[in-house]
Each structure stands twice: as C-alpha cells, then as structure tokens.
Design a protein around this motif. Sequence first.
Motif, PDB file in Angstrom:
ATOM      1  N   UNK A   1      -0.025   7.235  -3.220  1.00  0.00           N
ATOM      2  CA  UNK A   1      -0.454   6.550  -4.445  1.00  0.00           C
ATOM      3  C   UNK A   1      -0.614   7.540  -5.599  1.00  0.00           C
ATOM      4  N   UNK A   2      -0.128   7.146  -6.781  1.00  0.00           N
ATOM      5  CA  UNK A   2      -0.194   8.016  -7.955  1.00  0.00           C
ATOM      6  C   UNK A   2      -1.598   7.997  -8.546  1.00  0.00           C
ATOM      7  N   UNK A   3      -1.908   9.058  -9.264  1.00  0.00           N
ATOM      8  CA  UNK A   3      -3.198   9.055  -9.953  1.00  0.00           C
ATOM      9  C   UNK A   3      -3.001   8.534 -11.366  1.00  0.00           C
ATOM     10  N   UNK A   4      -4.015   7.885 -11.888  1.00  0.00           N
ATOM     11  CA  UNK A   4      -3.935   7.332 -13.238  1.00  0.00           C
ATOM     12  C   UNK A   4      -5.156   7.774 -14.033  1.00  0.00           C
ATOM     13  N   UNK A   5      -4.919   8.553 -15.088  1.00  0.00           N
ATOM     14  CA  UNK A   5      -6.019   9.125 -15.869  1.00  0.00           C
ATOM     15  C   UNK A   5      -6.786   8.059 -16.633  1.00  0.00           C
ATOM     16  N   UNK A   6      -8.088   8.212 -16.640  1.00  0.00           N
ATOM     17  CA  UNK A   6      -8.932   7.379 -17.503  1.00  0.00           C
ATOM     18  C   UNK A   6      -9.121   5.956 -17.042  1.00  0.00           C
ATOM     19  N   UNK A   7      -8.578   5.595 -15.882  1.00  0.00           N
ATOM     20  CA  UNK A   7      -8.692   4.227 -15.392  1.00  0.00           C
ATOM     21  C   UNK A   7      -9.338   4.249 -14.010  1.00  0.00           C
TER      22      UNK A   7
ATOM     23  N   UNK B   1      -8.603   6.833 -11.246  1.00  0.00           N
ATOM     24  CA  UNK B   1      -7.969   6.416 -10.002  1.00  0.00           C
ATOM     25  C   UNK B   1      -7.151   7.543  -9.363  1.00  0.00           C
ATOM     26  N   UNK B   2      -7.520   7.886  -8.141  1.00  0.00           N
ATOM     27  CA  UNK B   2      -6.803   8.867  -7.321  1.00  0.00           C
ATOM     28  C   UNK B   2      -6.777  10.292  -7.865  1.00  0.00           C
TER      29      UNK B   2
ATOM     30  N   UNK C   1       0.870  -1.163   0.000  1.00  0.00           N
ATOM     31  CA  UNK C   1       0.000   0.000   0.000  1.00  0.00           C
ATOM     32  C   UNK C   1       0.911   1.217   0.000  1.00  0.00           C
ATOM     33  N   UNK C   2       0.826   2.037  -1.071  1.00  0.00           N
ATOM     34  CA  UNK C   2       1.796   3.122  -1.286  1.00  0.00           C
ATOM     35  C   UNK C   2       1.589   4.286  -0.320  1.00  0.00           C
TER      36      UNK C   2
ATOM     37  N   UNK D   1      -6.368   2.214  -1.469  1.00  0.00           N
ATOM     38  CA  UNK D   1      -5.268   1.254  -1.328  1.00  0.00           C
ATOM     39  C   UNK D   1      -5.737   0.034  -0.539  1.00  0.00           C
TER      40      UNK D   1
END
Lengths: 464, 237
Positions: free
Chosen positions: B88-94, B135-136, B84-85, B148
């Motif tokens: 946590x990074x964000x991820x576009x479109x997912x 995500x995020x 568990x980061x 997470x």
Amino acid sequence: MKIPKSLDNYQYGFAMPSKPVFKSKKGLSEKRVLEISSLKGEPDWMKDFRLRSLQIFQKKKMPRWGGDLAKINFNEIVYFSRATEGSSPTWQDLPPEIRKTYEKIGIPQAEKDFLSGVSAQYDSEVVYESIQKELTKQGVIFCDTDTAVKKYPDIVRQYFGTLIPASDNKFAALNSAAWSGGSFVYVPKGVKVVLPLQAYFRINSQNFGQFERTLIIAEPNSEIHYIEGCTAPIYSAKSLHAAVVEIFVKKGARVRYTTVQNWSKNVYNLVTKRARVDQDGIMEWIDCNLGSAITMKYPSCYLMGKRARGEVLSIALAGQNQHQDAGAKMLHFAPKTSSRIISKSISKQGGRTSYRGLVQVFPGAKNASSFVSCDALILDEKSRSDTYPVLRIKEKDVQIQHEATVERLGEEKLFYLNSRGINKEDAASLLVNGFIEPVAKEIPLEYAVELNRLINLEMKGTVG
Amino acid sequence: MLKLKNLTVFVKKKKILDNLNFEFKKGQTYVLMGPNGSGKSTLALAVMGHPAYSFSPDSRLSFEGKNLKGLPPEKRAKSGLFLSFQSPLSISGITVFQLLRQALNGRVDILTIRDRVNQAAQSLKIKKELLERSLNEEFSGGEKKKIEVLQAVLLDPKLLIFDEIDTGVDVDSLKVIAKLLKVLVRKKKTLILITHYNRILKYIKPDQVLIMKEGKLVKVGRGNLAKEIEDRGYENL
C-alpha cells in the motif's frame, strides 16, 4: 477538461452595481493625488509623502522579472472612489446594497461567530467596522489607516513608510502615492490579543485599483494575530491590487499575519509585505494565494535583534492563465536569528507557479539558522513550476538548509483512492489537500474549511 | 459471482494473463498461489480496474452479472469489490479516517465512521496514534497490512482480494488479521487470498486453491493442494 461557459459561474464572482459617492478620474497625476489627499482631509506631511511617492513611481521601472505585467495600463485605472461618506458605525447603518454584498460573503454570520472585530472594505473606503469593547479596554487600536492618520498622527508618522519606503519598488511607490484604506493595528506593551483580528474586504468597481495600506505595531511582549481574507467579484477589465503591509514586531512580541487570497482571475495582485523583528520577537506570515491572474508577493522578515525568528508558510495554486510568483525573504542581521520558509505550490491546467526566495545572512549574524523547504505539485503536462532560491551568506557560523521537491500527481496514488470508491476528482482533491496540509493546519479552522472548499472547487474538471 | 472468461490481459503490448477461465462463487474462500511473476497481482489489479492494463477483445470479466470492462475502479468498488494492496502506498496529509470519510461520503455519517474505525482498530490492535498520522507514512509492514484490513471492514464489500496480506507481518499481527478475515468468512463474504505461504491457512480453510504459472491458471484443487505446493514446489506442476 471542462471550462465554465461563462465567468458568471465563478462562485464568488458576483458584482453588485457600484454607486460611488465620489469617483476620481482615470489615471494618476499630481492633481489627482492632491485631490485624493484633500478629500481625505489629510495633514500636510501625508500630502507631501504622497507627492514625493508619485515622483518616485513615475521614475521607477517596472520589474523585469516575475510575472508578465505588460497588460497593466496605469492610465486606465481609477485611483480613488468613495462608496459612502465616512465610516458607518454599525451594520444597520450600511446601505442595503453593500450589506447584500457582504451577506453573500457571509460577514454577518462571521460576526456572530465571535469575531473580535471586523473592518470590511467596500471600494477603497472602510465603511463598516465594529470593534469589540474588549479591544478598547486593552488599549488596542484597530481601525482603518485613514482614520489612524487623523486620530493617531504621532504613532502613524513615526512608522509609516519607514520599513517599506516608496522607493522600494514601483508598486510600493504607487501605493504610497494613491493609498486608501487598509488596517491600522496598535497593540500596547504586554497585551496579548487572544482572538484573531479579521478584516474582510472586496473590491467592487470596474478598473478600480486597490491600494490598501496596512500598518501593525506590536509593542514589547505583546501578541496579535491578524487575518485578511479576500474574495473579489468578476470584472471585465483588468484590475490592479497593490497593497503595502508594514509590521513592527518589538522585543519579545509575536505577530501572525494570515492571508487567504482568492482574487478573481483577472486581478493583478502585487503586494509588498515586510516585518521588522526585534530581539526575541516572532513574526509568522501564513500566505495562501489561490486567485488572481498574476500574484507577485514575497513576505519578508528583517530579523534585527538577537534570537528574532521569522516564518513564512505559503500555499499557491495556479490554474489556467494564472501565474503565482510567490516566495519569501529572510534577512538575518543579528546573532542566533532563525527563519523557516515552507512553500507548497500546485499548478494545473497550464497554470504556472514560481517560488522566489531569498535568505540573506549579514556579517555578524553568528549562529543564524534557516530552513527552506519548497514543494511543487504539478497536476498535468501543460502546467509549470519553477524555483528561484537565492542564498547570500556572509557569515561562517550558520546553519542553512534548503530542500526542494517537484512531484506529479501520482497515477498509483489516484488508483489506490479510486479502488476505495472515491472518484478521480475527489481523489485528486484529497491528494492536493493532503499535500498542503502542513501549511493548512496552521490556518484558523473557518479559513481552512474555506480553503478546502475553494480547492475542491478548483479541482472540478481537472482530472479524468 | 466474479466470472473470468477468456481473460487475457496486457501491459502495453506485453501479455501478462493468458486466457483465464474461472468463476469465483459467493461465500467461498479461495487461495491463489503461484511463483513470482505468474500474474497473481496483475489479476487482482485488472479486476479492480488499474488503468495500466488492457484486455483482449474476447476477454470477459463480470461481477454479479455486471460487465466490469470499461467500468472505472471507483464504480467497481461501489458495486462491492475490494482489493487489499500488496504494498500500500503512503499518502501525505491524509489520515485513514479522512480517506474513509470520503469513500463512505453520503452513505454513512461521520460519527458512525469514527466509531467503526475505532472499533476495527481495537480488534486489529492498531495503535490510536497511527490513525492520526498520514496514511502509511513510515508505517511498518504489519501496520500497513492492518490498515488495509481496517479499510476492508469499514467499506463492507462483497468480494475481497487480499494480495499477500501475510507478507511482512509478524506472528501476532497475522493472528489478529486472520481473526478479522474469519469474521468476513462467517459473514458469507467471498475471499481471494493471494499468498506464498501456508501459515495463514492454519487459521483459514480455503474451499479451493488455484495455482497460476506464467499467466495461466494451471491447477485448481482442494485445501490440501496448498500443502502439496509447499512440500514440492511449483516445478512439477
């Protein structure tokens, strides 16, 4: 990096033996143009249009910008061939060979899946076409352009070549002289066509140039969604595709034109697409370019009436030996016109993407607004992306916004996904699909699924 | 279960972890503490297989007897490790659902994944609307940490490292997160909690507390060691 051993592995790269009933000699001359016109049994005005266009084509210089077109040899191209005589009314009437080709693309399946009409092109002729009764009942005309010239000469003549004259560019001139096939759509006043009209086509003959001519007329307050999806077989020689698409969006009408293009990697795809939008009309171009060696395509909207709106949403993916030079043009002629351009490009394995865009506001187009956003994703060091935005603003009261980003596929994001048990290839696919999501979500589901699959296929062996 | 032997880790040429020796045992809960920059997160990332880290030749790192060195992160995840980061990074479109669908591809069917995501979201008090978003992207600190934990629950690993799961999280969120962690403890999962604070220890009682300083493991003790650190700091260790 893995490179397929043979191009035969290319998923959609099957080629059926081509058995044209008639095939013209290579190269383009006055004699050949007359031959094409007489074989089609065209009226004089079209024959003259072709001849005038040929002269323009011969005089016009090749574009000095965009992709490298030096390898195109106009004398090596067959400009016309006829696969079967006339159009076949039903699926069963098609020659088995053509049927087999289409089965591989999945046309019968697609038809079962409530297509509102299929106009599939084998070589240059539309040979198979089934139009649902609904369309006819609504007064909607959907046929190939050759048929339209004969059956609806008055409508065709009024619009044909008026938005994109032969003199527009060398490839528009070439198309005007040698065009064959393409779709003609006429939607009467106030008619809203609910299901999208779809045209599948493939080119299937070596050295065969494809010059479709599409004309869409949406009368006031009508609505139509036209989809073109194309996957082409592999050839050994260079192949040229130079289409012209003219769209007339009348007062309060709305037209959406969706393209999912996956030409095989040796095709030159040089297309001129333009829409004229009258007062309160809306034109939306959704343009996905995955295949071809070189694509040069800049769908444009001429916003002529008050509050006319234009949109171009595009995705371009360029891999090894590919150059996607794509973009959009928005020309604001009237007050309160608005436009939006969203461009997403991905380059990998040495591929190159270029965004080339023009936003032009003419004097008097008060309170015009335009939003441009172009994002580029570069997957490796060898790949390249450029942006060439041009703004020509001749009016003070306007709102113009331009955003551009370039990013590399992030190692940290990949690691995050890897740590969840997703391998590098799938993680990269996921990130790329996420990147194009704002555009992909505008595409009808079946095409979005295909696009997703094609991208996953493209991502195989690109990372790792 | 997770064994570190002479574990020495570098980023480029800089030594970050210095000769760590320890074995994390199955079903136990550990707390890993230490001043900023002592190497806690590096240990977590190195265990998970972050490509930026390299090991000294005599370093040994194994999980259930399997050598982890050279194993890509996705294979470590598949063998039962989870991280568990911290941020946590964000991820576009997912969406988180799309991520989990890909992660569990071929193991759990889509409908089951959806049910489980909804269930976990409910017990974590994650708003439904959040599950539909990238995500995020523009999530609050607490929301990111909950997502997470949601992934941890869905992936059902054997050993979980939570890097500052309690940082940037409000009291109510911490409570629901701790509740889920307790479920994991009950399920005999191995937990490693990296933290600066005692507040999460109100809910979870660790079997052992490990203290790191300047890349070294300097002290191992019982649960009360955490309390001592909070009172006296790391200076006197």
